[in-house]
Design an enzyme around this catalytic site. Sequence first.
Site, PDB file in Angstrom:
ATOM      1  N   CYS A   1      54.951  42.457  30.840  1.00 43.24           N
ATOM      2  CA  CYS A   1      54.270  41.234  31.287  1.00 43.24           C
ATOM      3  C   CYS A   1      53.430  40.614  30.168  1.00 43.24           C
ATOM      4  CB  CYS A   1      53.387  41.541  32.496  1.00 43.24           C
ATOM      5  SG  CYS A   1      52.608  40.070  33.184  1.00 43.24           S
TER       6      CYS A   1
ATOM      7  N   CYS B   1      45.748  41.397  31.763  1.00 44.58           N
ATOM      8  CA  CYS B   1      44.912  42.033  32.790  1.00 44.58           C
ATOM      9  C   CYS B   1      44.524  43.444  32.318  1.00 44.58           C
ATOM     10  CB  CYS B   1      45.660  42.104  34.113  1.00 44.58           C
ATOM     11  SG  CYS B   1      46.412  40.517  34.571  1.00 44.58           S
TER      12      CYS B   1
ATOM     13  N   CYS C   1      45.973  46.715  33.864  1.00 39.91           N
ATOM     14  CA  CYS C   1      47.377  46.817  34.285  1.00 39.91           C
ATOM     15  C   CYS C   1      48.308  47.560  33.325  1.00 39.91           C
ATOM     16  CB  CYS C   1      47.936  45.428  34.555  1.00 39.91           C
ATOM     17  SG  CYS C   1      49.595  45.522  35.280  1.00 39.91           S
TER      18      CYS C   1
ATOM     19  N   CYS D   1      56.976  45.081  50.440  1.00 37.86           N
ATOM     20  CA  CYS D   1      56.361  44.229  49.418  1.00 37.86           C
ATOM     21  C   CYS D   1      57.087  44.395  48.092  1.00 37.86           C
ATOM     22  CB  CYS D   1      54.906  44.611  49.212  1.00 37.86           C
ATOM     23  SG  CYS D   1      53.987  44.670  50.748  1.00 37.86           S
TER      24      CYS D   1
ATOM     25  N   CYS E   1      56.974  40.582  51.832  1.00 39.06           N
ATOM     26  CA  CYS E   1      55.856  40.082  51.022  1.00 39.06           C
ATOM     27  C   CYS E   1      56.296  40.092  49.567  1.00 39.06           C
ATOM     28  CB  CYS E   1      54.631  40.977  51.210  1.00 39.06           C
ATOM     29  SG  CYS E   1      53.218  40.494  50.190  1.00 39.06           S
TER      30      CYS E   1
ATOM     31  N   CYS F   1      48.036  37.078  51.193  1.00 44.72           N
ATOM     32  CA  CYS F   1      47.521  38.420  50.956  1.00 44.72           C
ATOM     33  C   CYS F   1      46.726  38.331  49.660  1.00 44.72           C
ATOM     34  CB  CYS F   1      48.685  39.408  50.820  1.00 44.72           C
ATOM     35  SG  CYS F   1      48.148  41.071  50.351  1.00 44.72           S
TER      36      CYS F   1
ATOM     37  N   ARG G   1      43.676  46.198  53.763  1.00 50.18           N
ATOM     38  CA  ARG G   1      44.603  47.232  53.268  1.00 50.18           C
ATOM     39  C   ARG G   1      43.915  48.168  52.275  1.00 50.18           C
ATOM     40  NH1 ARG G   1      49.325  45.242  55.512  1.00 50.18           N
ATOM     41  NH2 ARG G   1      49.259  42.979  55.796  1.00 50.18           N
TER      42      ARG G   1
HETATM   43  N1  SAM Z   1      52.126  39.994  38.248  1.00 48.60           N
HETATM   44  C1  SAM Z   1      51.728  39.630  39.541  1.00 48.60           C
HETATM   45  C2  SAM Z   1      50.261  39.328  39.651  1.00 48.60           C
HETATM   46  O1  SAM Z   1      49.491  39.781  38.804  1.00 48.60           O
HETATM   47  O2  SAM Z   1      49.873  38.638  40.599  1.00 48.60           O
HETATM   48  C3  SAM Z   1      52.104  40.650  40.605  1.00 48.60           C
HETATM   49  C4  SAM Z   1      51.992  42.139  40.316  1.00 48.60           C
HETATM   50  S1  SAM Z   1      50.365  42.768  39.976  1.00 48.60           S
HETATM   51  C5  SAM Z   1      50.720  44.391  39.406  1.00 48.60           C
HETATM   52  C6  SAM Z   1      49.650  42.985  41.608  1.00 48.60           C
HETATM   53  C7  SAM Z   1      48.239  43.488  41.690  1.00 48.60           C
HETATM   54  O3  SAM Z   1      48.194  44.883  41.444  1.00 48.60           O
HETATM   55  C8  SAM Z   1      47.219  42.937  40.724  1.00 48.60           C
HETATM   56  O4  SAM Z   1      46.733  41.689  41.100  1.00 48.60           O
HETATM   57  C9  SAM Z   1      46.104  43.987  40.789  1.00 48.60           C
HETATM   58  O5  SAM Z   1      45.165  43.602  41.763  1.00 48.60           O
HETATM   59  C10 SAM Z   1      46.855  45.258  41.227  1.00 48.60           C
HETATM   60  N2  SAM Z   1      46.799  46.278  40.173  1.00 48.60           N
HETATM   61  C11 SAM Z   1      47.488  46.289  39.011  1.00 48.60           C
HETATM   62  N3  SAM Z   1      47.180  47.382  38.271  1.00 48.60           N
HETATM   63  C12 SAM Z   1      46.260  48.072  38.974  1.00 48.60           C
HETATM   64  C13 SAM Z   1      45.541  49.291  38.731  1.00 48.60           C
HETATM   65  N4  SAM Z   1      45.692  49.973  37.603  1.00 48.60           N
HETATM   66  N5  SAM Z   1      44.688  49.715  39.677  1.00 48.60           N
HETATM   67  C14 SAM Z   1      44.528  49.015  40.822  1.00 48.60           C
HETATM   68  N6  SAM Z   1      45.163  47.870  41.101  1.00 48.60           N
HETATM   69  C15 SAM Z   1      46.012  47.390  40.190  1.00 48.60           C
HETATM   70 FE1  SF4 Z   2      51.134  41.050  34.607  1.00 46.89          FE
HETATM   71 FE2  SF4 Z   2      49.976  43.262  35.508  1.00 46.89          FE
HETATM   72 FE3  SF4 Z   2      48.526  41.056  35.182  1.00 46.89          FE
HETATM   73 FE4  SF4 Z   2      50.392  41.138  37.169  1.00 46.89          FE
HETATM   74  S1  SF4 Z   2      48.541  42.388  37.010  1.00 46.89           S
HETATM   75  S2  SF4 Z   2      50.019  39.465  35.735  1.00 46.89           S
HETATM   76  S3  SF4 Z   2      51.947  42.452  36.165  1.00 46.89           S
HETATM   77  S4  SF4 Z   2      49.565  42.220  33.547  1.00 46.89           S
END
Ligand code: SAM
Ligand code: SF4
Length: 332
Positions: free
Chosen positions: A67, A71, A74, A111, A143, A203, A275
Amino acid sequence: MALILQKGVLIRRTMDLRHDWTLPEVRALHDLPLLELVYRAQGVHREVFTEQQVQLCSLLSVKTGGCAEDCAYCPQAARYDTGVKAEALLPVSEVLASAAKAREAGASRFCMGAAWREVKDGPQFDRVLDMVRGVRALGLEACCTLGMLTAGQAARLKDAGCSAYNHNLDTSREAYGDVITTRTYDDRLETLRRVREAGITICSGGIIGLGESVDDRCRLLITLAAQDPHPESVPINMLVRVQGTPLAQAAPVSTLEMVRMIATARILMPCAMVRLSAGRLQMSGEAQLLCMMAGANSVFFGEKLLTTGNPEYQQDMALFESAGIRPLEPRP
Ligand code: SAM
Ligand code: SF4
Ligand code: DTB
Protein backbone atom coordinates in the site's frame (compact mmCIF):
# COMPACT_ATOMS: atom_id res chain seq x y z
CA MET A 1 -35.76 8.27 26.29
CA ALA A 2 -39.24 8.61 24.73
CA LEU A 3 -41.97 6.00 24.80
CA ILE A 4 -44.21 5.24 21.82
CA LEU A 5 -47.66 4.09 22.89
CA GLN A 6 -50.41 2.65 20.70
CA LYS A 7 -53.86 2.43 22.36
CA GLY A 8 -52.11 2.82 25.69
CA VAL A 9 -49.75 -0.11 25.06
CA LEU A 10 -46.00 0.42 24.98
CA ILE A 11 -44.75 -0.67 21.58
CA ARG A 12 -41.35 0.90 21.40
CA ARG A 13 -38.97 3.12 23.29
CA THR A 14 -37.01 5.55 21.21
CA MET A 15 -33.59 6.68 22.30
CA ASP A 16 -32.78 10.36 22.28
CA LEU A 17 -29.91 10.23 19.84
CA ARG A 18 -27.46 13.12 20.12
CA HIS A 19 -24.95 14.47 17.62
CA ASP A 20 -23.60 17.36 19.68
CA TRP A 21 -21.61 15.77 22.49
CA THR A 22 -18.98 18.03 24.05
CA LEU A 23 -15.52 17.03 25.22
CA PRO A 24 -16.19 17.72 28.94
CA GLU A 25 -19.38 15.61 28.78
CA VAL A 26 -17.72 12.68 27.04
CA ARG A 27 -14.60 12.86 29.18
CA ALA A 28 -16.77 12.80 32.30
CA LEU A 29 -18.45 9.62 31.05
CA HIS A 30 -15.22 7.99 29.95
CA ASP A 31 -13.56 8.68 33.31
CA LEU A 32 -16.39 7.41 35.52
CA PRO A 33 -15.49 4.67 38.00
CA LEU A 34 -15.24 1.63 35.70
CA LEU A 35 -18.15 -0.34 37.11
CA GLU A 36 -20.44 2.70 37.01
CA LEU A 37 -19.45 3.30 33.37
CA VAL A 38 -20.08 -0.33 32.43
CA TYR A 39 -23.42 -0.26 34.28
CA ARG A 40 -24.57 2.79 32.32
CA ALA A 41 -23.37 1.41 29.00
CA GLN A 42 -25.08 -1.91 29.67
CA GLY A 43 -28.31 -0.01 30.46
CA VAL A 44 -28.18 1.77 27.09
CA HIS A 45 -27.24 -1.48 25.36
CA ARG A 46 -30.25 -3.34 26.75
CA GLU A 47 -32.67 -0.65 25.63
CA VAL A 48 -31.70 -1.43 22.05
CA PHE A 49 -30.39 -4.98 21.99
CA THR A 50 -32.59 -7.32 23.94
CA GLU A 51 -30.97 -10.66 23.05
CA GLN A 52 -27.66 -12.06 24.28
CA GLN A 53 -26.31 -12.18 20.76
CA VAL A 54 -22.97 -11.38 19.19
CA GLN A 55 -22.51 -10.90 15.47
CA LEU A 56 -19.72 -13.01 14.05
CA CYS A 57 -17.95 -11.26 11.18
CA SER A 58 -15.41 -12.90 8.96
CA LEU A 59 -12.56 -10.85 7.57
CA LEU A 60 -10.55 -11.58 4.44
CA SER A 61 -7.70 -9.63 2.92
CA VAL A 62 -8.59 -9.79 -0.78
CA LYS A 63 -5.60 -7.65 -1.77
CA THR A 64 -2.67 -7.76 0.63
CA GLY A 65 0.29 -5.42 1.10
CA GLY A 66 2.13 -2.96 -1.10
CA CYS A 67 0.00 0.00 0.00
CA ALA A 68 1.15 3.53 -0.89
CA GLU A 69 -0.11 5.15 2.33
CA ASP A 70 2.03 5.74 5.43
CA CYS A 71 -0.37 4.74 8.24
CA ALA A 72 2.10 4.29 11.10
CA TYR A 73 0.30 1.25 12.52
CA CYS A 74 -0.12 -0.73 9.33
CA PRO A 75 1.84 -3.84 8.36
CA GLN A 76 0.60 -3.46 4.76
CA ALA A 77 2.23 -0.10 4.01
CA ALA A 78 4.86 -0.73 1.31
CA ARG A 79 7.33 1.68 2.91
CA TYR A 80 7.75 -0.36 6.13
CA ASP A 81 9.71 -3.58 6.26
CA THR A 82 7.19 -5.81 8.03
CA GLY A 83 7.54 -9.07 6.15
CA VAL A 84 4.09 -8.68 4.55
CA LYS A 85 4.54 -9.26 0.82
CA ALA A 86 2.49 -7.46 -1.80
CA GLU A 87 0.06 -9.87 -3.42
CA ALA A 88 -2.35 -9.64 -6.34
CA LEU A 89 -6.11 -9.25 -5.93
CA LEU A 90 -7.57 -12.69 -5.15
CA PRO A 91 -9.76 -14.47 -7.72
CA VAL A 92 -13.53 -14.24 -7.10
CA SER A 93 -13.81 -18.03 -6.71
CA GLU A 94 -11.29 -18.08 -3.86
CA VAL A 95 -13.07 -15.27 -2.02
CA LEU A 96 -16.46 -16.94 -2.39
CA ALA A 97 -15.11 -20.29 -1.19
CA SER A 98 -13.84 -18.49 1.89
CA ALA A 99 -17.20 -16.72 2.38
CA ALA A 100 -19.09 -20.02 2.12
CA LYS A 101 -16.82 -21.55 4.77
CA ALA A 102 -17.33 -18.54 7.04
CA ARG A 103 -21.10 -18.87 6.66
CA GLU A 104 -20.91 -22.56 7.60
CA ALA A 105 -18.98 -21.56 10.71
CA GLY A 106 -21.67 -19.06 11.77
CA ALA A 107 -20.70 -15.75 10.19
CA SER A 108 -23.47 -13.37 9.17
CA ARG A 109 -21.19 -10.68 7.77
CA PHE A 110 -18.25 -11.06 5.42
CA CYS A 111 -15.73 -8.20 5.23
CA MET A 112 -13.30 -7.80 2.37
CA GLY A 113 -10.24 -5.61 2.82
CA ALA A 114 -7.88 -4.25 0.20
CA ALA A 115 -4.57 -2.50 0.89
CA TRP A 116 -5.39 0.34 -1.47
CA ARG A 117 -5.09 4.08 -0.97
CA GLU A 118 -8.16 4.49 -3.16
CA VAL A 119 -10.26 2.52 -5.60
CA LYS A 120 -9.36 2.80 -9.28
CA ASP A 121 -12.00 2.10 -11.90
CA GLY A 122 -11.16 -0.90 -14.09
CA PRO A 123 -11.01 -4.69 -14.04
CA GLN A 124 -9.87 -4.90 -10.41
CA PHE A 125 -12.82 -2.89 -9.11
CA ASP A 126 -15.13 -4.88 -11.41
CA ARG A 127 -13.81 -8.03 -9.76
CA VAL A 128 -14.50 -6.64 -6.27
CA LEU A 129 -18.08 -5.89 -7.41
CA ASP A 130 -18.40 -9.55 -8.47
CA MET A 131 -17.14 -10.60 -5.04
CA VAL A 132 -19.81 -8.42 -3.40
CA ARG A 133 -22.56 -9.93 -5.59
CA GLY A 134 -21.33 -13.43 -4.77
CA VAL A 135 -21.18 -12.81 -1.02
CA ARG A 136 -24.72 -11.40 -1.05
CA ALA A 137 -25.94 -14.40 -3.03
CA LEU A 138 -24.68 -16.58 -0.14
CA GLY A 139 -27.06 -14.72 2.19
CA LEU A 140 -24.33 -12.79 4.00
CA GLU A 141 -23.96 -9.08 4.64
CA ALA A 142 -21.11 -7.85 2.45
CA CYS A 143 -18.75 -5.20 3.83
CA CYS A 144 -15.84 -3.70 1.90
CA THR A 145 -12.88 -1.63 2.99
CA LEU A 146 -10.98 -0.45 -0.07
CA GLY A 147 -9.71 3.05 0.78
CA MET A 148 -11.05 6.28 -0.70
CA LEU A 149 -14.03 6.19 -3.07
CA THR A 150 -15.59 8.55 -5.61
CA ALA A 151 -19.35 9.08 -5.58
CA GLY A 152 -19.65 6.97 -8.74
CA GLN A 153 -17.74 4.07 -7.19
CA ALA A 154 -19.90 4.21 -4.08
CA ALA A 155 -23.00 4.03 -6.29
CA ARG A 156 -21.61 0.98 -8.13
CA LEU A 157 -20.88 -0.76 -4.84
CA LYS A 158 -24.43 -0.06 -3.73
CA ASP A 159 -25.79 -1.48 -7.02
CA ALA A 160 -23.76 -4.64 -6.48
CA GLY A 161 -25.47 -5.06 -3.10
CA CYS A 162 -22.70 -3.87 -0.79
CA SER A 163 -24.25 -3.69 2.70
CA ALA A 164 -21.57 -1.67 4.47
CA TYR A 165 -18.37 0.23 3.84
CA ASN A 166 -15.59 0.31 6.44
CA HIS A 167 -13.53 3.48 6.55
CA ASN A 168 -12.02 4.25 9.95
CA LEU A 169 -11.27 7.72 11.26
CA ASP A 170 -8.72 5.93 13.47
CA THR A 171 -8.16 8.81 15.94
CA SER A 172 -8.99 12.48 16.55
CA ARG A 173 -8.46 15.17 13.92
CA GLU A 174 -5.79 16.67 16.22
CA ALA A 175 -3.75 13.44 16.48
CA TYR A 176 -4.30 12.28 12.87
CA GLY A 177 -1.18 13.96 11.44
CA ASP A 178 1.02 12.11 13.95
CA VAL A 179 -0.17 8.78 12.51
CA ILE A 180 -0.87 9.38 8.80
CA THR A 181 0.49 12.10 6.53
CA THR A 182 -0.44 10.85 3.06
CA ARG A 183 -4.13 11.79 3.40
CA THR A 184 -6.19 14.12 5.54
CA TYR A 185 -8.98 13.74 8.06
CA ASP A 186 -11.23 15.59 5.63
CA ASP A 187 -10.42 13.03 2.87
CA ARG A 188 -11.70 10.39 5.25
CA LEU A 189 -14.87 12.32 6.13
CA GLU A 190 -15.52 12.99 2.43
CA THR A 191 -15.45 9.26 1.58
CA LEU A 192 -17.81 8.59 4.48
CA ARG A 193 -20.17 11.25 3.09
CA ARG A 194 -20.12 9.61 -0.35
CA VAL A 195 -20.81 6.19 1.16
CA ARG A 196 -23.78 7.58 3.10
CA GLU A 197 -25.14 9.38 0.03
CA ALA A 198 -24.96 6.17 -1.99
CA GLY A 199 -27.19 4.50 0.64
CA ILE A 200 -24.55 2.10 1.97
CA THR A 201 -24.34 1.74 5.75
CA ILE A 202 -21.23 3.09 7.45
CA CYS A 203 -18.69 1.16 9.47
CA SER A 204 -16.24 3.61 11.02
CA GLY A 205 -14.23 3.51 14.20
CA GLY A 206 -10.68 3.70 15.38
CA ILE A 207 -7.65 2.33 17.15
CA ILE A 208 -6.40 2.90 20.68
CA GLY A 209 -2.71 2.63 21.52
CA LEU A 210 -1.32 4.92 18.81
CA GLY A 211 0.16 7.27 21.43
CA GLU A 212 -3.01 9.37 21.54
CA SER A 213 -4.35 11.04 24.67
CA VAL A 214 -7.63 10.15 26.35
CA ASP A 215 -9.01 13.45 25.01
CA ASP A 216 -8.10 12.25 21.49
CA ARG A 217 -10.07 9.05 22.06
CA CYS A 218 -13.05 11.08 23.27
CA ARG A 219 -12.75 13.47 20.31
CA LEU A 220 -12.79 10.52 17.90
CA LEU A 221 -16.04 9.28 19.47
CA ILE A 222 -17.49 12.81 19.35
CA THR A 223 -16.71 13.05 15.61
CA LEU A 224 -18.27 9.65 14.94
CA ALA A 225 -21.37 10.56 16.96
CA ALA A 226 -21.62 13.91 15.13
CA GLN A 227 -22.50 11.97 11.99
CA ASP A 228 -26.23 12.06 11.34
CA PRO A 229 -27.30 9.30 11.26
CA HIS A 230 -24.71 7.67 13.50
CA PRO A 231 -22.51 5.02 11.86
CA GLU A 232 -24.36 1.69 11.93
CA SER A 233 -21.12 -0.02 12.90
CA VAL A 234 -18.23 1.19 15.07
CA PRO A 235 -15.13 -1.02 15.22
CA ILE A 236 -12.86 -0.39 18.20
CA ASN A 237 -9.37 -1.78 17.59
CA MET A 238 -6.50 -2.16 20.01
CA LEU A 239 -3.25 -1.53 18.16
CA VAL A 240 -1.58 -4.75 17.05
CA ARG A 241 2.07 -3.75 17.30
CA VAL A 242 3.84 -5.07 14.22
CA GLN A 243 7.65 -5.19 13.88
CA GLY A 244 8.86 -2.82 11.18
CA THR A 245 6.04 -0.27 11.59
CA PRO A 246 6.82 3.06 13.29
CA LEU A 247 4.46 2.05 16.12
CA ALA A 248 6.12 -1.30 16.82
CA GLN A 249 7.39 -0.04 20.19
CA ALA A 250 4.30 1.93 21.19
CA ALA A 251 3.34 1.64 24.85
CA PRO A 252 0.82 -1.18 25.29
CA VAL A 253 -2.72 -0.23 26.35
CA SER A 254 -4.57 -2.11 29.06
CA THR A 255 -7.69 -4.05 28.28
CA LEU A 256 -9.59 -1.80 30.71
CA GLU A 257 -8.87 1.09 28.34
CA MET A 258 -10.64 -0.94 25.65
CA VAL A 259 -13.56 -1.44 28.04
CA ARG A 260 -13.80 2.32 28.67
CA MET A 261 -13.64 3.11 24.95
CA ILE A 262 -16.30 0.55 24.09
CA ALA A 263 -18.61 1.65 26.92
CA THR A 264 -18.33 5.30 25.90
CA ALA A 265 -18.98 4.42 22.23
CA ARG A 266 -22.08 2.45 23.30
CA ILE A 267 -23.47 5.38 25.32
CA LEU A 268 -22.85 7.91 22.53
CA MET A 269 -24.11 5.66 19.70
CA PRO A 270 -26.77 3.42 21.28
CA CYS A 271 -27.98 1.74 18.09
CA ALA A 272 -24.60 1.00 16.48
CA MET A 273 -23.07 -2.44 16.31
CA VAL A 274 -19.95 -1.88 18.41
CA ARG A 275 -17.25 -4.24 17.24
CA LEU A 276 -14.50 -5.55 19.48
CA SER A 277 -12.03 -5.74 16.60
CA ALA A 278 -8.22 -6.05 16.52
CA GLY A 279 -6.37 -6.87 19.73
CA ARG A 280 -8.37 -9.82 21.09
CA LEU A 281 -5.29 -12.05 21.04
CA GLN A 282 -3.83 -9.79 23.74
CA MET A 283 -6.98 -10.08 25.89
CA SER A 284 -8.18 -12.79 28.25
CA GLY A 285 -11.59 -14.34 27.67
CA GLU A 286 -12.86 -12.55 30.77
CA ALA A 287 -11.62 -9.17 29.50
CA GLN A 288 -13.46 -9.79 26.21
CA LEU A 289 -16.64 -10.59 28.15
CA LEU A 290 -16.22 -7.34 30.07
CA CYS A 291 -16.05 -5.55 26.69
CA MET A 292 -19.33 -7.26 25.79
CA MET A 293 -20.86 -6.18 29.07
CA ALA A 294 -19.76 -2.66 28.17
CA GLY A 295 -21.70 -2.87 24.90
CA ALA A 296 -19.59 -4.67 22.31
CA ASN A 297 -21.84 -6.95 20.28
CA SER A 298 -19.66 -8.18 17.47
CA VAL A 299 -16.25 -9.73 16.86
CA PHE A 300 -14.16 -10.81 13.90
CA PHE A 301 -13.64 -14.52 14.15
CA GLY A 302 -11.20 -16.89 12.50
CA GLU A 303 -7.48 -17.31 13.05
CA LYS A 304 -6.48 -14.25 11.06
CA LEU A 305 -7.61 -10.64 10.84
CA LEU A 306 -6.13 -9.17 7.64
CA THR A 307 -2.48 -10.05 8.16
CA THR A 308 -2.19 -10.52 11.95
CA GLY A 309 -3.45 -13.18 14.34
CA ASN A 310 -6.83 -13.55 16.02
CA PRO A 311 -8.09 -16.14 18.56
CA GLU A 312 -8.73 -19.72 17.39
CA TYR A 313 -12.27 -20.52 16.33
CA GLN A 314 -12.71 -23.29 18.93
CA GLN A 315 -11.50 -21.00 21.69
CA ASP A 316 -14.04 -18.29 20.71
CA MET A 317 -16.90 -20.77 20.50
CA ALA A 318 -16.01 -22.23 23.90
CA LEU A 319 -15.95 -18.74 25.40
CA PHE A 320 -19.34 -17.79 23.93
CA GLU A 321 -20.88 -21.09 24.95
CA SER A 322 -19.63 -20.82 28.52
CA ALA A 323 -21.12 -17.32 28.72
CA GLY A 324 -24.43 -18.26 27.05
CA ILE A 325 -23.83 -15.93 24.14
CA ARG A 326 -25.36 -16.91 20.80
CA PRO A 327 -24.16 -15.87 17.34
CA LEU A 328 -26.56 -13.48 15.59
CA GLU A 329 -28.40 -15.30 12.79
CA PRO A 330 -27.84 -14.03 9.25
CA ARG A 331 -30.41 -11.39 8.25
CA PRO A 332 -29.44 -10.46 4.72
N1 SAM B 1 -6.73 0.44 3.03
C1 SAM B 1 -8.02 0.63 3.52
C2 SAM B 1 -8.13 1.72 4.54
O1 SAM B 1 -7.12 2.07 5.15
O2 SAM B 1 -9.24 2.23 4.74
C3 SAM B 1 -8.65 -0.64 4.08
C4 SAM B 1 -7.81 -1.61 4.90
S1 SAM B 1 -7.13 -1.00 6.42
C5 SAM B 1 -6.01 -2.28 6.86
C6 SAM B 1 -8.50 -1.14 7.58
C7 SAM B 1 -8.28 -0.68 8.98
O3 SAM B 1 -7.51 -1.63 9.71
C8 SAM B 1 -7.52 0.61 9.21
O4 SAM B 1 -8.30 1.74 9.02
C9 SAM B 1 -7.09 0.49 10.68
O5 SAM B 1 -8.07 1.10 11.49
C10 SAM B 1 -7.07 -1.04 10.90
N2 SAM B 1 -5.71 -1.49 11.20
C11 SAM B 1 -4.68 -1.62 10.33
N3 SAM B 1 -3.56 -2.06 10.95
C12 SAM B 1 -3.88 -2.19 12.25
C13 SAM B 1 -3.14 -2.60 13.41
N4 SAM B 1 -1.85 -2.91 13.34
N5 SAM B 1 -3.78 -2.64 14.59
C14 SAM B 1 -5.09 -2.32 14.67
N6 SAM B 1 -5.83 -1.92 13.62
C15 SAM B 1 -5.24 -1.85 12.43
FE1 SF4 C 1 -2.89 1.20 3.33
FE2 SF4 C 1 -2.79 0.02 5.71
FE3 SF4 C 1 -3.22 2.64 5.55
FE4 SF4 C 1 -5.16 0.93 4.70
S1 SF4 C 1 -4.40 1.17 6.79
S2 SF4 C 1 -4.45 2.78 3.67
S3 SF4 C 1 -3.86 -0.75 3.90
S4 SF4 C 1 -1.35 1.56 4.89
C1 DTB D 1 -11.35 -2.72 11.50
O1 DTB D 1 -11.67 -1.69 12.13
N1 DTB D 1 -10.49 -3.62 11.92
C2 DTB D 1 -10.31 -4.68 10.93
C3 DTB D 1 -11.38 -4.30 9.85
N2 DTB D 1 -11.88 -3.06 10.34
C4 DTB D 1 -10.97 -4.19 8.45
C5 DTB D 1 -8.90 -4.74 10.46
C6 DTB D 1 -7.90 -4.97 11.58
C7 DTB D 1 -6.56 -5.15 10.96
C8 DTB D 1 -5.50 -5.52 11.97
C9 DTB D 1 -4.16 -5.62 11.36
C10 DTB D 1 -4.01 -6.74 10.35
O2 DTB D 1 -4.44 -7.88 10.60
O3 DTB D 1 -3.38 -6.50 9.31
